[in-house]
Design an enzyme around this catalytic site. Structure first.
Site, PDB file in Angstrom:
ATOM      1  N   LYS A 129      40.521 -17.649  13.594  1.00  0.00           N
ATOM      2  CA  LYS A 129      41.165 -18.451  13.892  1.00  0.00           C
ATOM      3  C   LYS A 129      40.053 -19.643  14.587  1.00  0.00           C
ATOM      4  CE  LYS A 129      43.581 -19.339  17.453  1.00  0.00           C
ATOM      5  NZ  LYS A 129      44.447 -19.617  18.039  1.00  0.00           N
ATOM      6  N   THR A 130      39.169 -19.035  15.585  1.00  0.00           N
ATOM      7  CA  THR A 130      38.328 -19.604  16.320  1.00  0.00           C
ATOM      8  C   THR A 130      37.739 -20.491  15.313  1.00  0.00           C
ATOM      9  OG1 THR A 130      38.727 -18.537  17.863  1.00  0.00           O
ATOM     10  CG2 THR A 130      37.125 -20.502  18.399  1.00  0.00           C
ATOM     11  N   ASP A 134      45.063 -26.712  17.913  1.00  0.00           N
ATOM     12  CA  ASP A 134      45.664 -25.357  18.051  1.00  0.00           C
ATOM     13  C   ASP A 134      46.720 -24.624  19.008  1.00  0.00           C
ATOM     14  OD1 ASP A 134      44.735 -22.558  17.833  1.00  0.00           O
ATOM     15  OD2 ASP A 134      42.830 -22.837  19.542  1.00  0.00           O
ATOM     16  N   GLU A 135      46.888 -23.423  19.429  1.00  0.00           N
ATOM     17  CA  GLU A 135      47.719 -22.884  19.860  1.00  0.00           C
ATOM     18  C   GLU A 135      49.310 -23.820  19.573  1.00  0.00           C
ATOM     19  OE1 GLU A 135      47.421 -19.647  21.348  1.00  0.00           O
ATOM     20  OE2 GLU A 135      45.739 -19.723  21.631  1.00  0.00           O
ATOM     21  N   GLN A 190      52.802 -14.852  19.147  1.00  0.00           N
ATOM     22  CA  GLN A 190      52.137 -14.613  20.139  1.00  0.00           C
ATOM     23  C   GLN A 190      52.297 -16.494  20.791  1.00  0.00           C
ATOM     24  OE1 GLN A 190      47.765 -13.823  19.622  1.00  0.00           O
ATOM     25  NE2 GLN A 190      47.857 -14.504  17.404  1.00  0.00           N
ATOM     26  N   ARG A 243      45.264  -7.128  21.034  1.00  0.00           N
ATOM     27  CA  ARG A 243      44.160  -7.701  21.387  1.00  0.00           C
ATOM     28  C   ARG A 243      42.414  -5.285  21.671  1.00  0.00           C
ATOM     29  NH1 ARG A 243      43.686 -11.415  21.215  1.00  0.00           N
ATOM     30  NH2 ARG A 243      46.079 -11.142  20.495  1.00  0.00           N
TER      31      ARG A 243
END
Length: 621
Positions: A33-34, A225-226, A256, A570
């Site tokens: 994503k980043t 974002d997020e 998330q 993770r």
DNA sequence: GGTCACACAGTTTTT
DNA sequence: CTGTGTGACC
């Protein structure tokens, strides 16, 4: 420069090149994503020749913002474009963006540019002040609870007037009295809290459309974002800023969303579709991070959630090692199991580094035993979290001096100074006079003001350099001085310290300047966005995880499950989950049952566990 | 103005 | 159990 797009997969390519109109990106864990966001900005600048300064990117933390901007800058330099302060894209959090807008244009709605930003502690002080004025007993009504209630009212954009009409019961009716007074005291102090930064900006935009239009014109492209962790005010801001040019791209993942306890609402992802019915939706579903086994486990757990969609991820990675469950006798034994597994791995894998390992837990209180056992076995670790830099006593003391100088209506800062000592406060007032007379605010650098104020009250004399605890405090003040040198303008310095959490790193590690060879200990929340080869999820017990306060509400339970999903995803190669038969908690030895999340793993994982092989799956309802 | 004793609460957390 | 905060007392 044309070739950079070749580095993307088909899904990522589609997101990057779809640059106009409202866009929703459902970005799964570990889907790059980043990278996609960075490439999207590059694409706008390099291929569509968009002026970099007309791009706004909003991130969840300042750290993420910083990293994002660095990556963009670096990639642009490789393409022979260098950004200056004037033409750089705006990358920051909603709060830092709003702070900047209010410094510049807050005067329209009566906010002076030198306003202070109050943190949670300051807010509670203001609540206490209000309660004293109203003669409300602070024994029955706790300031902390009041300030949390006010904050969540603000997050839902409920003003004092509306609040008083919906308040029911003893506590809420007290809050209804305190809330309006709190607001007017904040005004008296020329201060805003974190929630106000957002709300006042919305108020400014709604009351003065010409101001809004100025920012709409500036930010032709808006990326957020997020998005699953935005609150109502942030949702409004996104809409306001983007609705003119409609080039809004929001990125998020329902699974998330882990911050609803502070007002985040994942339904904002759905609301966006109602506001922009023509929005194009893109999934990013290929996972590059984890093994198939880990993804299977993650999906098996998260698919129990029913109140939001779940993106199913796929990977080209191999099946990988099994997920291991371990039943410990006690919390000590749990920690020792971890050490044993780390040592084993280190012995057989020469490429293995302690920095590849993370131990994740639900509550900071769980770190204590882990630390003790790690220390005992001489395994280096880095603890993430705990008391934050700018909340340390000595740091706040010194900051109060500067905060009061910048905004002399900030009586909360002054009462903190008085707590250092009455005589010292008197001395300080002498300096305030000098500061005002000679207008140091405009013609003295932050670092000089800091040094003068500190030496005027002989603050450093309070600490003894031979005492290790005091020495750490003196180090922290030194650390603050180095930030002060970076920001010669006092107001800018103060804004930086109130909004940007200092990256926490003990002094000795900082000297080396490299990521330490150490195991990372942190909460599940702290692990968001990170990845490790080897992950231990500890305390997998009912009451610990899911947390006891979340057991009786389906919404809370689903949030815990998302947190579990974040934890599992993770891990890149190896995942352990551990639970203890008996655990010391608040001085009491408890026996907890095994977390329901363990029973939500694929059956094959449970079957391999000795502790679970003969156990029936419990009914949790 | 500073220290000591007692009460008391005690998720997650960034802004 | 442990850290924090308040209030009493020197």
């Amino acid at each position: 420069m044309d070739t950079f797009l070749n580095e993307l997969n088909r899904e990522q390519h589609a997101v990057v090149t779809h640059y106009q109109g409202p866009t929703i990106v459902l970005a799964g864990a570990g889907s790059g994503k980043t990278r996609v966001l960075v490439f999207k900005v590059l694409y706008l600048i390099l291929q569509q020749h968009v002026d970099p300064s007309s791009i706004l990117m909003v991130t969840f933390t300042n750290k993420a913002a910083h990293e994002m901007l660095e990556r963009i800058k670096k990639a642009l330099i490789d393409n022979a474009i260098s950004l200056t302060k004037q033409n750089a894209p705006t990358v920051g959090t909603f709060h830092s963006l709003c702070a900047r807008i209010l410094r510049r244009d807050g005067h329209y709605i009566g906010i002076m540019p030198n306003f202070a930003i109050y943190d949670t502690h300051d807010q509670q002080e203001v609540v206490k002040e209000a309660m004293e004025k109203l003669d409300i007993n602070s024994k029955n009504i706790r300031a902390k609870a009041v300030s949390q209630t006010i904050s969540s009212a603000k997050n839902q954009m409920v003003d004092p007037y509306v609040y008083s009409s919906i308040a029911r019961g003893y506590f809420q009716e007290a809050v209804a009295q305190i809330y309006p007074l709190y607001q007017s005291l904040m005004k008296d102090h020329n201060a805003v809290d974190f929630d106000d930064l957002l709300l006042e900006t919305i108020r400014l935009f709604k009351k003065y459309p010409e101001v809004l239009e100025k920012y709409q014109e500036k930010f032709q492209y808006v990326l957020v974002d997020e998005y699953q962790d935005t609150n109502h005010a942030q949702y409004e801001l996104t809409k306001l800023l983007g609705e003119k040019h409609r080039n809004i791209c929001i990125v998020g993942d329902f699974s998330q969303s882990i911050y609803s306890f502070r007002g985040a609402d994942f339904r904002n992802l759905e609301k966006f579709k109602n506001d922009f019915p023509d929005a194009a939706t893109f999934p990013l579903s290929q996972n590059y991070r984890s093994t198939q086994n880990i993804l299977d486990a993650a999906f098996s757990v998260i698919s129990r959630n029913t109140t939001h969609p779940v993106l199913s991820l796929w990977t080209e990675n191999h099946q990988g090692e099994d997920i291991e469950l371990y039943e410990a006798e006690s919390e000590q034994n749990e920690a020792e199991f971890i050490i044993q597994k780390i040592v084993e791995r280190a012995a057989r894998d020469p490429h293995f580094s302690l920095s590849d390992v993370a131990v994740l837990y639900r509550m900071n209180a769980q770190s204590r035993t882990l630390e003790e056992v790690f220390l005992h076995h001489s395994i280096p670790y880095t603890l993430v979290g705990g008391t934050r830099f700018y909340e340390r006593k000595e740091v706040k003391d010194v900051l109060s001096l500067l905060a009061f100088l910048a905004n002399q209506k900030d009586t909360i800062a002054f009462s903190r100074i008085e707590k250092i000592g009455k005589r010292r406060a008197q001395k300080f007032l002498e300096y305030v006079n000098e500061f005002n007379e000679k207008n140091y605010l405009e013609n003295k650098a932050t670092i000089d003001i800091l040094d003068e104020a500190v030496s005027k009250i002989e603050y450093l004399a309070l600490y003894d350099a031979n005492n290790p605890e005091d020495k750490a405090r003196l180090e922290n003040i030194k650390e603050m001085r180095s930030v002060a040198i970076e920001f010669p303008e006092l107001i800018e310095f103060l804004e930086n310290v109130s909004l940007v959490e200092q990256e926490y790193m003990p002094a000795e590690q900082k000297k080396n300047g490299v990521r330490p060879e150490a195991v990372t200990l942190m909460t599940f929340h702290g692990a968001k966005g990170l990845e490790f080869k080897m992950v231990f999820m500890v305390g997998m017990e009912e009451g610990m995880f899911p947390h006891s306060q979340a057991l009786f509400d389906n919404g809370d339970l689903e949030e815990e499950r998302r947190l579990c999903y974040v934890g599992i995803t993770r891990a890149k190669e190896k995942l352990f989950m551990t639970f203890a038969k008996r655990r010391l908690f608040f001085g009491q030895r408890n026996t907890n049952t095994i977390s329901r999340f363990i029973f939500e793993l694929p059956e094959s994982v449970r079957e391999r566990s000795i502790a679970l092989r003969d156990q029936d799956v419990p009914e949790y309802f």
